[in-house]
Design an enzyme around this catalytic site. Sequence first.
Site, short mmCIF file in Angstrom:
data_model
loop_
_atom_site.label_atom_id
_atom_site.label_comp_id
_atom_site.label_asym_id
_atom_site.label_seq_id
_atom_site.Cartn_x
_atom_site.Cartn_y
_atom_site.Cartn_z
N HIS A 1 37.73 26.81 -5.56
CA HIS A 1 36.53 27.80 -5.21
C HIS A 1 36.18 28.23 -6.60
O HIS A 1 36.88 29.16 -7.26
CB HIS A 1 36.84 28.68 -4.23
CG HIS A 1 37.73 29.17 -4.12
ND1 HIS A 1 39.31 29.72 -4.38
CD2 HIS A 1 38.35 30.58 -4.33
CE1 HIS A 1 40.00 30.73 -4.51
NE2 HIS A 1 38.86 31.52 -4.66
N ARG B 1 30.39 33.95 2.18
CA ARG B 1 30.26 34.82 1.78
C ARG B 1 31.22 35.07 1.32
O ARG B 1 32.07 35.16 2.34
CB ARG B 1 29.90 35.97 2.45
CG ARG B 1 27.90 35.78 2.61
CD ARG B 1 26.88 36.87 3.27
NE ARG B 1 25.81 36.84 2.97
CZ ARG B 1 24.49 36.18 1.69
NH1 ARG B 1 25.13 36.52 0.55
NH2 ARG B 1 23.37 35.27 2.25
N HIS C 1 33.66 31.24 -7.50
CA HIS C 1 32.47 32.58 -7.17
C HIS C 1 31.71 32.58 -7.91
O HIS C 1 31.76 32.80 -8.90
CB HIS C 1 33.72 33.67 -8.02
CG HIS C 1 35.49 34.18 -7.41
ND1 HIS C 1 35.61 34.72 -5.96
CD2 HIS C 1 36.63 33.36 -7.45
CE1 HIS C 1 36.95 34.59 -5.41
NE2 HIS C 1 37.54 33.57 -6.42
N VAL D 1 44.14 32.20 -2.83
CA VAL D 1 43.69 30.87 -1.88
C VAL D 1 43.87 29.60 -2.80
O VAL D 1 43.02 29.54 -3.64
CB VAL D 1 42.31 30.77 -2.08
CG1 VAL D 1 42.08 29.26 -0.37
CG2 VAL D 1 41.79 32.07 -0.65
P1 AMP Z 1 40.78 33.80 -5.71
O1 AMP Z 1 41.41 34.97 -5.76
O2 AMP Z 1 40.17 33.26 -7.01
O3 AMP Z 1 41.71 32.76 -5.01
O4 AMP Z 1 40.00 34.17 -4.51
C1 AMP Z 1 39.99 34.03 -2.50
C2 AMP Z 1 38.77 34.49 -2.25
O5 AMP Z 1 38.79 34.28 -1.36
C3 AMP Z 1 39.17 35.88 -2.43
O6 AMP Z 1 37.97 36.66 -2.73
C4 AMP Z 1 38.78 36.59 -1.23
O7 AMP Z 1 38.45 37.94 -0.70
C5 AMP Z 1 38.23 35.11 -0.56
N1 AMP Z 1 38.78 35.34 0.88
C6 AMP Z 1 39.59 34.45 1.55
N2 AMP Z 1 40.32 34.78 3.05
C7 AMP Z 1 38.66 34.41 2.91
C8 AMP Z 1 37.56 33.70 4.57
N3 AMP Z 1 38.34 33.20 5.26
N4 AMP Z 1 37.00 34.00 4.63
C9 AMP Z 1 35.73 34.05 3.21
N5 AMP Z 1 36.92 34.56 1.73
C10 AMP Z 1 37.43 34.55 2.40
#
Ligand code: AMP
Length: 115
Positions: A102, A31, A104, A98
């Site tokens: 990934h 999540r 979403h 990140v």
């Molecule tokens: P992005 O902006 O596409 O790189 O999305 C990265 C997502 O990772 C963001 O929506 C963050 O809220 C999520 N995120 C970062 N660290 C964690 C974590 N430790 N556990 C779960 N989600 C995370």
Amino acid sequence: MTPEECIFCKIHKGLIDSEILYSDDNCFVIRDISPRAPVHLLVIPVLHITRLVDVNIQDAHILGGMLKVASVMAIRENIVESGYRLVVNQGENAGQVVPHLHLHILGAKSLAAMG
Ligand code: AMP
Ligand code: ZN
């Protein structure tokens, strides 16, 4: 960023606490820590691939696996009929923070106003 420093690689190795909702040889699901919808999951490949554009042709099956798992999770979360959105942010202008690929999954609310 090396896999040793990567937050998603650390989660997969159990070095950072996070509930793994689904896991197979190809990818795993958690999540999102700051959800932007009532259902906000992340489908993450086990392999440390930085961006969508960095997926090699020999690794392209990983993407298919991630999409299939997204469907499985959508069924589990009961958002198939109400609808959901799949998003991959690629690079800075898209808001990728990140540097580990990934997918979403966003659902359980209307996303129409979000474009
Ligand atoms: P992005 O902006 O596409 O790189 O999305 C990265 C997502 O990772 C963001 O929506 C963050 O809220 C999520 N995120 C970062 N660290 C964690 C974590 N430790 N556990 C779960 N989600 C995370
Ligand atoms: Zn990683």
